[in-house]
Design an enzyme around this catalytic site. Sequence first.
Site, PDB file in Angstrom:
ATOM      1  N   GLY A 186       0.835  -1.208   0.000  1.00 47.51           N
ATOM      2  CA  GLY A 186       0.000   0.000   0.000  1.00 47.51           C
ATOM      3  C   GLY A 186       0.865   1.251   0.000  1.00 47.51           C
ATOM      4  O   GLY A 186       1.647   1.458   0.929  1.00 47.51           O
ATOM      5  N   HIS A 447      10.357  36.904   8.595  1.00 51.63           N
ATOM      6  CA  HIS A 447      11.552  36.437   7.881  1.00 51.63           C
ATOM      7  C   HIS A 447      12.570  35.946   8.895  1.00 51.63           C
ATOM      8  O   HIS A 447      12.739  36.578   9.930  1.00 51.63           O
ATOM      9  CB  HIS A 447      12.145  37.602   7.091  1.00 51.63           C
ATOM     10  CG  HIS A 447      13.432  37.258   6.419  1.00 51.63           C
ATOM     11  ND1 HIS A 447      13.481  36.480   5.282  1.00 51.63           N
ATOM     12  CD2 HIS A 447      14.716  37.573   6.745  1.00 51.63           C
ATOM     13  CE1 HIS A 447      14.745  36.340   4.923  1.00 51.63           C
ATOM     14  NE2 HIS A 447      15.517  36.990   5.792  1.00 51.63           N
TER      15      HIS A 447
END
Length: 468
Positions: A186, A447
Amino acid sequence: MQTTSTTLVVIGGGPGGYIAAIRAAQLKIPTILIEGDQLGGTCLNIGCIPSKAMIHAAEEFEKAKHYAHGSSIGIQVSDPSINIEQTVSWKDGIVKRLTSGVGALLKKNGAQVIKGWAQIIDGKTVAVMQDGKELQRITCQHLLIASGSTPVQLPFMPFGSSNGKVISSTEALSPTEVPKKLVVVGGGYIGLELGIAYRKLGAEVAVVESLDRILPAYDEELTKVVKTALKQLGIEVHLGCTVQGMNADHSAVRIKNAAGEESELACDKVLVAVGRRPRTEGFGLESLMLDMNGRAIKIDDQCRTSMRDVWAIGDVAGEPMLAHRAMAQGEMVAEIIAGKRRHFIPASIPAVCFTDPELVVVGKSPQEAQAAGIEAISAMFPFAANGRSMTLESSEGFVRVVARKDNHLILGWQAVGKGVSELSAAFGLSLEMGATLEDVAGTIHSHPTLGEAVQEAALRALGHALHI
Ligand SMILES: Cc1cc2nc3c(=O)[nH]c(=O)nc-3n(C[C@H](O)[C@H](O)[C@H](O)COP(=O)(O)OP(=O)(O)OC[C@H]3O[C@@H](n4cnc5c(N)ncnc54)[C@H](O)[C@@H]3O)c2cc1C
Protein backbone atom coordinates in the site's frame (compact mmCIF):
# COMPACT_ATOMS: atom_id res chain seq x y z
CA MET A 1 -28.85 -5.00 36.67
CA GLN A 2 -28.41 -1.27 36.87
CA THR A 3 -30.23 0.99 34.37
CA THR A 4 -29.13 4.60 34.01
CA SER A 5 -30.80 7.36 32.11
CA THR A 6 -29.00 10.26 30.46
CA THR A 7 -29.37 12.78 27.65
CA LEU A 8 -26.42 11.81 25.44
CA VAL A 9 -24.61 8.50 25.05
CA VAL A 10 -21.42 8.57 23.02
CA ILE A 11 -20.09 5.24 21.73
CA GLY A 12 -16.32 5.50 21.35
CA GLY A 13 -13.71 7.68 23.04
CA GLY A 14 -11.58 8.55 19.98
CA PRO A 15 -11.08 12.17 18.89
CA GLY A 16 -14.65 12.36 17.58
CA GLY A 17 -16.29 10.86 20.65
CA TYR A 18 -14.20 12.46 23.38
CA ILE A 19 -14.49 15.95 21.88
CA ALA A 20 -18.26 15.52 21.53
CA ALA A 21 -18.49 14.42 25.18
CA ILE A 22 -16.30 17.27 26.47
CA ARG A 23 -18.24 19.91 24.53
CA ALA A 24 -21.61 18.40 25.51
CA ALA A 25 -20.59 18.40 29.18
CA GLN A 26 -19.39 22.01 28.87
CA LEU A 27 -22.87 22.81 27.58
CA LYS A 28 -24.37 21.05 30.63
CA ILE A 29 -25.79 18.13 28.66
CA PRO A 30 -25.77 15.01 30.87
CA THR A 31 -23.35 12.79 28.93
CA ILE A 32 -22.02 9.25 29.20
CA LEU A 33 -19.14 8.12 27.02
CA ILE A 34 -18.61 4.39 26.58
CA GLU A 35 -15.15 3.20 25.53
CA GLY A 36 -14.22 -0.47 25.26
CA ASP A 37 -10.50 0.04 24.83
CA GLN A 38 -8.45 3.15 25.60
CA LEU A 39 -9.59 6.76 25.61
CA GLY A 40 -8.10 8.63 22.67
CA GLY A 41 -9.07 5.93 20.17
CA THR A 42 -7.00 5.15 17.11
CA CYS A 43 -5.58 8.67 16.96
CA LEU A 44 -3.86 8.83 20.33
CA ASN A 45 -3.11 5.13 20.87
CA ILE A 46 -2.28 3.55 17.51
CA GLY A 47 -2.55 6.30 14.89
CA CYS A 48 -1.64 9.96 14.52
CA ILE A 49 0.38 10.54 17.68
CA PRO A 50 2.41 7.31 17.94
CA SER A 51 3.16 7.40 14.21
CA LYS A 52 4.44 10.95 14.43
CA ALA A 53 6.54 10.04 17.48
CA MET A 54 8.14 7.12 15.62
CA ILE A 55 8.65 9.29 12.53
CA HIS A 56 10.41 11.90 14.66
CA ALA A 57 12.65 9.30 16.33
CA ALA A 58 13.53 7.81 12.93
CA GLU A 59 14.32 11.27 11.58
CA GLU A 60 16.63 12.06 14.49
CA PHE A 61 18.44 8.73 14.06
CA GLU A 62 18.77 9.29 10.32
CA LYS A 63 20.21 12.75 10.99
CA ALA A 64 22.79 11.28 13.36
CA LYS A 65 23.74 8.66 10.75
CA HIS A 66 23.99 11.37 8.12
CA TYR A 67 26.37 13.37 10.33
CA ALA A 68 28.39 10.22 11.02
CA HIS A 69 29.05 9.93 7.29
CA GLY A 70 30.47 13.44 7.24
CA SER A 71 28.31 16.46 6.49
CA SER A 72 28.98 19.88 5.06
CA ILE A 73 27.38 21.48 8.13
CA GLY A 74 30.46 20.65 10.24
CA ILE A 75 28.84 18.34 12.79
CA GLN A 76 30.64 15.10 13.47
CA VAL A 77 29.06 12.10 15.15
CA SER A 78 30.60 8.69 15.49
CA ASP A 79 28.74 5.44 15.18
CA PRO A 80 25.17 6.33 16.27
CA SER A 81 22.89 3.53 17.39
CA ILE A 82 19.27 3.26 18.43
CA ASN A 83 17.66 1.28 21.24
CA ILE A 84 14.27 0.61 19.66
CA GLU A 85 12.71 -0.65 22.90
CA GLN A 86 13.56 2.67 24.54
CA THR A 87 12.16 4.53 21.53
CA VAL A 88 8.89 2.60 21.82
CA SER A 89 8.67 3.26 25.54
CA TRP A 90 9.30 6.99 24.95
CA LYS A 91 6.45 6.91 22.38
CA ASP A 92 4.24 5.01 24.87
CA GLY A 93 4.97 7.71 27.45
CA ILE A 94 3.62 10.40 25.12
CA VAL A 95 0.52 8.29 24.40
CA LYS A 96 -0.06 7.76 28.13
CA ARG A 97 0.29 11.48 28.92
CA LEU A 98 -2.20 12.37 26.22
CA THR A 99 -4.76 9.65 26.95
CA SER A 100 -4.75 10.38 30.67
CA GLY A 101 -5.13 14.05 29.77
CA VAL A 102 -8.27 13.19 27.82
CA GLY A 103 -9.63 11.28 30.83
CA ALA A 104 -8.91 14.27 33.07
CA LEU A 105 -10.60 16.69 30.67
CA LEU A 106 -13.72 14.53 30.45
CA LYS A 107 -13.88 14.31 34.23
CA LYS A 108 -13.19 18.00 34.79
CA ASN A 109 -16.01 18.95 32.44
CA GLY A 110 -18.43 16.51 34.01
CA ALA A 111 -18.78 13.82 31.33
CA GLN A 112 -19.09 10.32 32.75
CA VAL A 113 -16.86 7.64 31.22
CA ILE A 114 -17.83 3.99 31.38
CA LYS A 115 -15.27 1.37 30.44
CA GLY A 116 -16.90 -1.41 28.43
CA TRP A 117 -18.19 -2.32 24.99
CA ALA A 118 -21.44 -0.69 23.96
CA GLN A 119 -24.06 -2.98 22.46
CA ILE A 120 -26.88 -1.12 20.79
CA ILE A 121 -30.31 -2.41 21.83
CA ASP A 122 -32.31 0.28 20.02
CA GLY A 123 -31.92 3.94 19.09
CA LYS A 124 -32.38 4.97 22.72
CA THR A 125 -30.90 2.05 24.65
CA VAL A 126 -27.37 0.75 24.96
CA ALA A 127 -26.03 -2.14 27.01
CA VAL A 128 -22.49 -1.94 28.37
CA MET A 129 -20.68 -5.26 28.08
CA GLN A 130 -17.52 -6.50 29.74
CA ASP A 131 -16.11 -9.98 29.10
CA GLY A 132 -19.38 -10.94 27.41
CA LYS A 133 -21.47 -9.93 30.45
CA GLU A 134 -23.89 -7.06 30.54
CA LEU A 135 -22.72 -4.59 33.17
CA GLN A 136 -25.46 -2.06 32.86
CA ARG A 137 -28.05 -0.60 30.54
CA ILE A 138 -28.29 3.06 29.61
CA THR A 139 -31.25 4.83 28.11
CA CYS A 140 -30.71 8.13 26.36
CA GLN A 141 -32.37 10.82 24.34
CA HIS A 142 -29.48 11.10 21.85
CA LEU A 143 -27.15 8.36 20.67
CA LEU A 144 -23.86 9.39 19.05
CA ILE A 145 -21.91 6.70 17.23
CA ALA A 146 -18.18 7.42 17.07
CA SER A 147 -16.87 3.87 16.80
CA GLY A 148 -14.09 4.74 14.36
CA SER A 149 -12.47 2.39 11.90
CA THR A 150 -10.28 -0.70 11.63
CA PRO A 151 -7.45 -1.57 9.23
CA VAL A 152 -8.44 -3.52 6.12
CA GLN A 153 -6.93 -7.02 5.96
CA LEU A 154 -5.93 -8.95 2.87
CA PRO A 155 -7.98 -12.17 3.14
CA PHE A 156 -5.12 -14.30 1.82
CA MET A 157 -2.59 -12.89 4.32
CA PRO A 158 -4.44 -11.69 7.43
CA PHE A 159 -2.73 -9.81 10.26
CA GLY A 160 -0.68 -12.15 12.42
CA SER A 161 -0.30 -14.80 9.69
CA SER A 162 3.02 -16.26 8.46
CA ASN A 163 4.22 -16.64 12.05
CA GLY A 164 3.36 -13.06 12.90
CA LYS A 165 5.22 -11.61 9.91
CA VAL A 166 2.12 -9.93 8.50
CA ILE A 167 1.37 -6.83 10.58
CA SER A 168 -0.89 -3.79 10.58
CA SER A 169 0.11 -0.23 11.45
CA THR A 170 -0.70 -1.03 15.10
CA GLU A 171 2.11 -3.59 15.41
CA ALA A 172 4.40 -1.46 13.24
CA LEU A 173 4.15 1.28 15.87
CA SER A 174 5.44 -0.96 18.66
CA PRO A 175 8.34 -2.94 17.20
CA THR A 176 10.57 -5.03 19.46
CA GLU A 177 13.28 -4.87 16.80
CA VAL A 178 13.79 -3.23 13.43
CA PRO A 179 13.28 -5.85 10.70
CA LYS A 180 16.12 -6.25 8.24
CA LYS A 181 13.69 -6.31 5.33
CA LEU A 182 10.24 -4.75 5.40
CA VAL A 183 7.68 -4.99 2.62
CA VAL A 184 4.94 -2.37 2.78
CA VAL A 185 1.74 -3.24 0.94
CA GLY A 186 0.00 0.00 0.00
CA GLY A 187 1.49 3.29 -1.17
CA GLY A 188 -1.01 5.51 0.67
CA TYR A 189 -0.06 7.89 3.47
CA ILE A 190 0.05 5.35 6.32
CA GLY A 191 2.22 2.91 4.35
CA LEU A 192 4.61 5.61 3.20
CA GLU A 193 4.89 7.43 6.53
CA LEU A 194 5.80 4.18 8.28
CA GLY A 195 7.86 2.82 5.39
CA ILE A 196 10.03 5.94 5.40
CA ALA A 197 10.39 5.78 9.19
CA TYR A 198 11.50 2.14 9.05
CA ARG A 199 13.98 2.92 6.28
CA LYS A 200 15.49 5.63 8.47
CA LEU A 201 15.59 3.20 11.37
CA GLY A 202 17.75 0.93 9.21
CA ALA A 203 15.38 -1.51 7.47
CA GLU A 204 15.54 -2.26 3.76
CA VAL A 205 12.09 -1.21 2.59
CA ALA A 206 10.08 -2.12 -0.51
CA VAL A 207 6.66 -0.60 -1.16
CA VAL A 208 4.11 -2.38 -3.36
CA GLU A 209 1.25 -0.36 -4.82
CA SER A 210 -1.35 -1.69 -7.23
CA LEU A 211 -1.94 1.68 -8.92
CA ASP A 212 0.63 3.30 -11.15
CA ARG A 213 1.68 5.94 -8.61
CA ILE A 214 2.20 6.51 -4.91
CA LEU A 215 -0.25 8.55 -2.81
CA PRO A 216 -2.95 8.18 -5.48
CA ALA A 217 -5.31 10.47 -3.57
CA TYR A 218 -2.92 13.41 -4.07
CA ASP A 219 -2.01 15.52 -7.07
CA GLU A 220 0.89 14.09 -9.03
CA GLU A 221 2.99 17.24 -9.11
CA LEU A 222 3.25 16.99 -5.33
CA THR A 223 3.78 13.25 -5.11
CA LYS A 224 6.59 13.38 -7.69
CA VAL A 225 8.72 15.16 -5.07
CA VAL A 226 8.01 12.40 -2.53
CA LYS A 227 8.78 9.75 -5.16
CA THR A 228 12.20 11.26 -5.80
CA ALA A 229 12.84 11.37 -2.05
CA LEU A 230 11.92 7.68 -1.70
CA LYS A 231 14.50 6.85 -4.34
CA GLN A 232 17.14 8.92 -2.57
CA LEU A 233 16.34 7.14 0.68
CA GLY A 234 16.84 3.80 -1.06
CA ILE A 235 13.22 2.64 -0.80
CA GLU A 236 12.21 0.30 -3.62
CA VAL A 237 8.83 1.18 -5.09
CA HIS A 238 6.89 -1.42 -7.10
CA LEU A 239 4.05 0.37 -8.86
CA GLY A 240 1.26 -1.35 -10.77
CA CYS A 241 1.95 -4.55 -8.83
CA THR A 242 -0.51 -6.66 -6.91
CA VAL A 243 0.37 -8.81 -3.93
CA GLN A 244 -0.41 -12.49 -4.44
CA GLY A 245 0.44 -13.77 -0.96
CA MET A 246 3.44 -15.14 0.91
CA ASN A 247 5.69 -17.78 -0.64
CA ALA A 248 5.65 -21.34 0.69
CA ASP A 249 8.23 -20.86 3.44
CA HIS A 250 6.90 -17.42 4.41
CA SER A 251 10.22 -15.75 3.60
CA ALA A 252 8.96 -13.51 0.78
CA VAL A 253 5.92 -11.72 -0.61
CA ARG A 254 4.85 -12.80 -4.09
CA ILE A 255 3.91 -9.94 -6.38
CA LYS A 256 2.63 -9.71 -9.93
CA ASN A 257 3.23 -6.76 -12.26
CA ALA A 258 0.89 -5.33 -14.90
CA ALA A 259 2.42 -7.62 -17.54
CA GLY A 260 1.47 -10.62 -15.41
CA GLU A 261 5.06 -11.45 -14.41
CA GLU A 262 5.49 -12.79 -10.88
CA SER A 263 8.43 -12.11 -8.59
CA GLU A 264 9.25 -12.34 -4.88
CA LEU A 265 10.29 -9.71 -2.36
CA ALA A 266 12.20 -11.15 0.60
CA CYS A 267 10.88 -9.92 3.95
CA ASP A 268 11.12 -10.26 7.72
CA LYS A 269 7.89 -8.31 8.18
CA VAL A 270 5.07 -7.28 5.87
CA LEU A 271 3.16 -4.15 6.77
CA VAL A 272 -0.28 -4.25 5.17
CA ALA A 273 -1.56 -0.68 4.89
CA VAL A 274 -4.25 -0.92 2.23
CA GLY A 275 -6.80 1.30 3.91
CA ARG A 276 -9.22 1.48 6.82
CA ARG A 277 -12.89 0.65 7.01
CA PRO A 278 -15.63 2.09 9.22
CA ARG A 279 -16.25 0.01 12.36
CA THR A 280 -19.92 -0.84 11.95
CA GLU A 281 -20.05 -4.48 12.97
CA GLY A 282 -20.23 -6.40 16.23
CA PHE A 283 -22.13 -3.95 18.41
CA GLY A 284 -25.72 -4.18 17.23
CA LEU A 285 -25.57 -1.23 14.84
CA GLU A 286 -27.26 -3.23 12.08
CA SER A 287 -30.38 -3.54 14.26
CA LEU A 288 -31.00 0.20 13.72
CA MET A 289 -31.14 -0.37 9.95
CA LEU A 290 -29.60 3.03 9.28
CA ASP A 291 -29.09 4.24 5.71
CA MET A 292 -25.53 3.47 4.72
CA ASN A 293 -23.12 5.04 2.29
CA GLY A 294 -21.19 1.95 1.24
CA ARG A 295 -19.70 0.61 4.47
CA ALA A 296 -20.02 3.96 6.26
CA ILE A 297 -23.01 5.34 8.12
CA LYS A 298 -24.77 7.89 5.93
CA ILE A 299 -24.99 11.31 7.54
CA ASP A 300 -26.24 14.75 6.55
CA ASP A 301 -24.45 18.05 7.05
CA GLN A 302 -25.36 18.00 10.75
CA CYS A 303 -24.09 14.41 11.23
CA ARG A 304 -27.65 13.14 11.65
CA THR A 305 -28.21 9.56 10.54
CA SER A 306 -31.45 8.33 8.99
CA MET A 307 -32.86 7.72 12.51
CA ARG A 308 -34.01 10.67 14.58
CA ASP A 309 -31.60 11.61 17.40
CA VAL A 310 -29.04 9.03 16.31
CA TRP A 311 -25.85 10.76 15.16
CA ALA A 312 -22.59 9.54 13.62
CA ILE A 313 -19.20 11.25 13.38
CA GLY A 314 -15.63 10.53 12.40
CA ASP A 315 -14.31 7.46 10.60
CA VAL A 316 -17.52 5.46 11.05
CA ALA A 317 -19.17 8.06 8.82
CA GLY A 318 -16.63 7.54 6.02
CA GLU A 319 -14.04 9.65 4.25
CA PRO A 320 -12.06 11.72 4.84
CA MET A 321 -10.96 9.58 7.78
CA LEU A 322 -9.01 12.23 9.65
CA ALA A 323 -8.84 13.05 13.33
CA HIS A 324 -9.45 16.79 12.91
CA ARG A 325 -12.59 16.11 10.90
CA ALA A 326 -13.87 13.75 13.62
CA MET A 327 -13.18 16.38 16.30
CA ALA A 328 -14.90 19.17 14.36
CA GLN A 329 -17.96 16.98 13.81
CA GLY A 330 -18.02 15.94 17.49
CA GLU A 331 -17.96 19.53 18.67
CA MET A 332 -20.71 20.46 16.24
CA VAL A 333 -23.05 17.62 17.22
CA ALA A 334 -22.75 18.55 20.91
CA GLU A 335 -23.67 22.12 20.06
CA ILE A 336 -26.66 21.10 17.93
CA ILE A 337 -27.96 18.89 20.76
CA ALA A 338 -27.56 21.92 23.05
CA GLY A 339 -29.80 23.90 20.72
CA LYS A 340 -27.27 25.82 18.65
CA ARG A 341 -27.69 26.15 14.88
CA ARG A 342 -24.69 24.47 13.27
CA HIS A 343 -23.89 22.77 9.97
CA PHE A 344 -20.77 20.93 8.91
CA ILE A 345 -19.80 22.89 5.84
CA PRO A 346 -16.11 23.68 6.26
CA ALA A 347 -14.42 25.63 3.48
CA SER A 348 -11.85 22.84 3.54
CA ILE A 349 -10.57 19.89 5.52
CA PRO A 350 -6.79 19.98 5.33
CA ALA A 351 -4.97 16.73 4.62
CA VAL A 352 -1.34 16.24 5.57
CA CYS A 353 1.07 13.39 4.82
CA PHE A 354 3.93 13.21 7.27
CA THR A 355 6.21 11.68 4.67
CA ASP A 356 9.68 13.11 4.05
CA PRO A 357 9.15 15.60 2.51
CA GLU A 358 5.74 16.40 3.99
CA LEU A 359 2.72 17.13 1.87
CA VAL A 360 -0.30 19.37 2.53
CA VAL A 361 -3.42 19.90 0.51
CA VAL A 362 -6.17 22.31 1.49
CA GLY A 363 -9.09 23.16 -0.76
CA LYS A 364 -9.01 22.79 -4.53
CA SER A 365 -6.09 21.88 -6.78
CA PRO A 366 -5.92 23.52 -10.24
CA GLN A 367 -7.43 20.34 -11.73
CA GLU A 368 -10.26 20.29 -9.18
CA ALA A 369 -11.03 23.95 -9.84
CA GLN A 370 -11.14 23.22 -13.56
CA ALA A 371 -13.35 20.17 -13.04
CA ALA A 372 -15.73 22.37 -11.02
CA GLY A 373 -15.99 24.71 -14.00
CA ILE A 374 -14.18 27.57 -12.26
CA GLU A 375 -11.78 29.73 -14.22
CA ALA A 376 -8.77 29.72 -11.93
CA ILE A 377 -5.20 30.93 -11.81
CA SER A 378 -2.44 29.18 -9.91
CA ALA A 379 1.18 29.87 -9.06
CA MET A 380 3.88 28.04 -7.21
CA PHE A 381 6.90 29.23 -5.30
CA PRO A 382 9.81 26.81 -4.87
CA PHE A 383 11.53 26.34 -1.53
CA ALA A 384 14.81 26.48 -3.49
CA ALA A 385 14.28 30.27 -3.47
CA ASN A 386 13.41 30.44 0.26
CA GLY A 387 16.19 31.36 2.69
CA ARG A 388 14.77 29.45 5.65
CA SER A 389 14.64 26.24 3.61
CA MET A 390 18.32 26.57 2.83
CA THR A 391 19.17 27.06 6.51
CA LEU A 392 17.21 23.87 7.21
CA GLU A 393 19.23 22.02 4.56
CA SER A 394 16.10 21.23 2.58
CA SER A 395 15.19 23.21 -0.45
CA GLU A 396 13.11 20.65 -2.32
CA GLY A 397 9.39 21.24 -2.79
CA PHE A 398 7.10 24.21 -3.30
CA VAL A 399 3.96 26.03 -2.24
CA ARG A 400 1.16 26.41 -4.76
CA VAL A 401 -1.90 28.63 -4.56
CA VAL A 402 -5.09 28.35 -6.60
CA ALA A 403 -7.49 31.29 -6.88
CA ARG A 404 -10.46 32.43 -8.92
CA LYS A 405 -9.36 34.40 -11.95
CA ASP A 406 -12.15 36.99 -11.67
CA ASN A 407 -11.94 38.11 -8.03
CA HIS A 408 -8.76 36.36 -6.79
CA LEU A 409 -10.64 34.50 -4.03
CA ILE A 410 -8.31 31.73 -2.85
CA LEU A 411 -9.66 28.26 -3.61
CA GLY A 412 -6.81 26.05 -2.48
CA TRP A 413 -3.25 25.56 -1.37
CA GLN A 414 -0.87 22.69 -1.92
CA ALA A 415 2.63 22.32 -0.55
CA VAL A 416 5.36 19.73 -0.46
CA GLY A 417 8.58 20.14 1.50
CA LYS A 418 10.20 19.72 4.88
CA GLY A 419 8.00 21.01 7.71
CA VAL A 420 5.10 22.12 5.50
CA SER A 421 2.56 20.41 7.76
CA GLU A 422 2.73 23.54 9.94
CA LEU A 423 1.60 25.69 7.01
CA SER A 424 -1.76 23.90 6.95
CA ALA A 425 -3.15 26.23 9.65
CA ALA A 426 -2.45 29.35 7.56
CA PHE A 427 -3.84 27.66 4.46
CA GLY A 428 -7.03 26.59 6.24
CA LEU A 429 -7.51 30.02 7.81
CA SER A 430 -7.17 31.83 4.48
CA LEU A 431 -9.86 29.63 2.93
CA GLU A 432 -12.20 29.78 5.92
CA MET A 433 -11.92 33.59 6.06
CA GLY A 434 -12.44 34.00 2.32
CA ALA A 435 -9.02 35.57 1.73
CA THR A 436 -7.96 36.80 -1.69
CA LEU A 437 -4.48 36.68 -3.22
CA GLU A 438 -4.10 40.36 -2.33
CA ASP A 439 -4.86 39.61 1.36
CA VAL A 440 -2.06 37.05 1.60
CA ALA A 441 0.34 39.03 -0.59
CA GLY A 442 -0.27 42.11 1.56
CA THR A 443 0.29 40.34 4.89
CA ILE A 444 3.77 40.77 6.35
CA HIS A 445 5.18 37.27 6.79
CA SER A 446 8.08 37.01 9.21
CA HIS A 447 11.55 36.44 7.88
CA PRO A 448 13.12 33.96 7.59
CA THR A 449 10.29 31.43 7.59
CA LEU A 450 8.81 28.86 5.25
CA GLY A 451 5.69 31.04 5.40
CA GLU A 452 7.38 33.57 3.13
CA ALA A 453 6.92 31.02 0.34
CA VAL A 454 3.16 31.27 0.97
CA GLN A 455 3.22 35.04 0.50
CA GLU A 456 5.48 34.71 -2.53
CA ALA A 457 3.14 32.17 -4.16
CA ALA A 458 0.30 34.70 -3.79
CA LEU A 459 2.52 37.48 -5.15
CA ARG A 460 3.52 35.27 -8.06
CA ALA A 461 -0.12 34.53 -8.88
CA LEU A 462 -0.61 38.31 -9.02
CA GLY A 463 2.32 38.54 -11.41
CA HIS A 464 4.89 40.21 -9.16
CA ALA A 465 6.82 37.71 -7.04
CA LEU A 466 9.84 39.38 -5.45
CA HIS A 467 12.28 36.55 -4.85
CA ILE A 468 12.05 34.67 -8.11
C1 LIG B 1 -1.16 4.80 11.62
C2 LIG B 1 -2.21 5.88 11.52
C3 LIG B 1 -1.82 7.20 11.39
C4 LIG B 1 -2.77 8.20 11.30
N1 LIG B 1 -2.34 9.49 11.17
C5 LIG B 1 -3.24 10.47 11.09
C6 LIG B 1 -2.82 11.83 11.00
O1 LIG B 1 -1.63 12.13 10.97
N2 LIG B 1 -3.77 12.80 10.97
C7 LIG B 1 -5.11 12.50 11.00
O2 LIG B 1 -5.92 13.41 10.97
N3 LIG B 1 -5.53 11.23 11.08
C8 LIG B 1 -4.64 10.22 11.13
N4 LIG B 1 -5.07 8.93 11.26
C9 LIG B 1 -6.53 8.67 11.25
C10 LIG B 1 -7.13 8.98 12.62
O3 LIG B 1 -6.51 8.20 13.60
C11 LIG B 1 -8.62 8.71 12.59
O4 LIG B 1 -9.21 9.46 11.54
C12 LIG B 1 -9.29 9.13 13.90
O5 LIG B 1 -8.74 8.45 14.99
C13 LIG B 1 -10.80 8.88 13.82
O6 LIG B 1 -11.39 9.22 15.02
P1 LIG B 1 -12.76 8.55 15.49
O7 LIG B 1 -13.11 9.21 16.77
O8 LIG B 1 -13.72 8.57 14.39
O9 LIG B 1 -12.42 7.00 15.73
P2 LIG B 1 -11.28 6.24 16.52
O10 LIG B 1 -10.14 7.10 16.83
O11 LIG B 1 -11.05 4.99 15.76
O12 LIG B 1 -11.97 5.91 17.90
C14 LIG B 1 -13.04 5.02 17.99
C15 LIG B 1 -13.10 4.48 19.40
O13 LIG B 1 -14.33 3.80 19.57
C16 LIG B 1 -14.13 2.66 20.38
N5 LIG B 1 -15.22 1.76 20.10
C17 LIG B 1 -15.58 1.20 18.92
N6 LIG B 1 -16.69 0.46 19.05
C18 LIG B 1 -17.04 0.53 20.35
C19 LIG B 1 -18.09 -0.03 21.12
N7 LIG B 1 -19.01 -0.82 20.58
N8 LIG B 1 -18.14 0.25 22.44
C20 LIG B 1 -17.20 1.03 23.02
N9 LIG B 1 -16.19 1.58 22.35
C21 LIG B 1 -16.11 1.35 21.03
C22 LIG B 1 -12.76 2.15 19.92
O14 LIG B 1 -12.18 1.33 20.91
C23 LIG B 1 -12.01 3.46 19.70
O15 LIG B 1 -11.32 3.85 20.87
C24 LIG B 1 -4.15 7.89 11.36
C25 LIG B 1 -4.55 6.56 11.52
C26 LIG B 1 -3.60 5.57 11.59
C27 LIG B 1 -4.04 4.16 11.75
